[in-house]
Design an enzyme around this catalytic site. Structure first.
Site, PDB file in Angstrom:
ATOM      1  N   ASN A  62       0.836  -1.210   0.000  1.00 50.64           N
ATOM      2  CA  ASN A  62       0.000   0.000   0.000  1.00 50.64           C
ATOM      3  C   ASN A  62       0.864   1.251   0.000  1.00 50.64           C
ATOM      4  O   ASN A  62       1.925   1.289   0.617  1.00 50.64           O
ATOM      5  CB  ASN A  62      -1.001   0.010   1.163  1.00 50.64           C
ATOM      6  N   GLU A  75      -3.294  -4.139  -3.210  1.00 51.73           N
ATOM      7  CA  GLU A  75      -3.845  -4.969  -4.290  1.00 51.73           C
ATOM      8  C   GLU A  75      -3.971  -4.170  -5.584  1.00 51.73           C
ATOM      9  O   GLU A  75      -3.710  -4.666  -6.678  1.00 51.73           O
ATOM     10  CB  GLU A  75      -5.239  -5.504  -3.914  1.00 51.73           C
ATOM     11  N   CYS A 112     -10.530  -4.652   0.266  1.00 48.65           N
ATOM     12  CA  CYS A 112     -11.601  -3.656   0.371  1.00 48.65           C
ATOM     13  C   CYS A 112     -12.473  -3.697  -0.887  1.00 48.65           C
ATOM     14  O   CYS A 112     -12.127  -4.339  -1.885  1.00 48.65           O
ATOM     15  CB  CYS A 112     -11.018  -2.258   0.579  1.00 48.65           C
TER      16      CYS A 112
HETATM   17  N1  THU Z   1      -5.400  -1.264   2.477  1.00 39.90           N
HETATM   18  C1  THU Z   1      -4.905  -2.093   1.511  1.00 39.90           C
HETATM   19  O1  THU Z   1      -3.752  -1.973   1.094  1.00 39.90           O
HETATM   20  N2  THU Z   1      -5.737  -3.055   1.004  1.00 39.90           N
HETATM   21  C2  THU Z   1      -7.031  -3.219   1.373  1.00 39.90           C
HETATM   22  O2  THU Z   1      -7.714  -4.064   0.818  1.00 39.90           O
HETATM   23  C3  THU Z   1      -7.606  -2.390   2.416  1.00 39.90           C
HETATM   24  C4  THU Z   1      -6.721  -1.369   3.021  1.00 39.90           C
HETATM   25  C5  THU Z   1      -4.536  -0.199   2.986  1.00 39.90           C
HETATM   26  C6  THU Z   1      -5.016   1.192   2.712  1.00 39.90           C
HETATM   27  C7  THU Z   1      -4.344   1.981   3.801  1.00 39.90           C
HETATM   28  O3  THU Z   1      -3.034   2.314   3.376  1.00 39.90           O
HETATM   29  C8  THU Z   1      -4.249   0.991   4.948  1.00 39.90           C
HETATM   30  O4  THU Z   1      -4.448  -0.293   4.389  1.00 39.90           O
HETATM   31  C9  THU Z   1      -5.274   1.233   6.050  1.00 39.90           C
HETATM   32  O5  THU Z   1      -6.551   1.257   5.549  1.00 39.90           O
END
Ligand code: THU
Length: 160
Positions: A62, A75, A112
């Site tokens: 992320n 993702e 998400c």
């Molecule tokens: N995040 C992801 O990388 N993937 C997901 O499916 C949900 C959330 C990240 C976004 C943000 O940087 C951190 O997790 C907290 O929400």
């Protein structure tokens, strides 16, 4: 009479030693990728690894932004990179791990909603389902045999 639209979804939970070495390797790669997450605001480190149909693997994490909505999930960083660079190669398996920066235990997560929709887009492009592997806090792995198991009522038709 009310019509009911019903879908059954299924996730399978595997013990670590029930996984193939390919799946174990993909989870390990996601764990390593998560260590390089740019997550100074949430401190939530997400790693993702992707197996492509040509046997290559890619990984990402992320990437947050001080302007919070500018942040991108692991993702989506990975799948958009994959499709930008390998436009003709289908993604087959996506492994995901997540944990707090200082935590020992991995978190209990599933992708998400926007990431689910992005996974769905890749399935639509290549007309092939993508297996999704998620590490659990207990060190087991949840497996979804395609995005339908996570997003049964997806947005898929602009004219529908
Ligand atoms: N995040 C992801 O990388 N993937 C997901 O499916 C949900 C959330 C990240 C976004 C943000 O940087 C951190 O997790 C907290 O929400």
């Amino acid at each position: 009479m009310v019509k009911r639209l019903e879908r059954t979804v299924l996730l399978s939970e595997y013990e670590w030693n029930e996984l193939t070495s390919e799946d174990q390797g993909l989870i390990q790669m996601a764990k390593t990728a998560g260590k390089n997450a740019h997550a100074p605001y949430s401190n939530f480190m997400v790693g993702a690894a992707l197996l492509l149909d040509n046997g290559e693997t890619l990984h990402a994490n992320n990437q947050e932004n001080v302007s919070f909505p500018g942040g991108v999930c692991a993702e989506r960083v990975l799948l958009t990179y994959a499709h930008a660079n390998y436009p003709n190669v289908a993604p087959l398996k996506l492994a995901i791990t997540a944990k707090r920066r200082e935590g020992e235990r991995y978190a209990s997560v599933t992708p998400c909603g926007i990431c689910r929709q992005t996974i769905s887009e890749m399935e639509m492009i290549f007309k092939q389902s993508i297996e999704i592997l998620i590490l659990t806090p207990e060190g087991k792995v949840l497996k979804a045999e395609g995005i339908d198991q996570l997003l049964p009522f997806k947005f898929s038709d602009l004219n529908g």
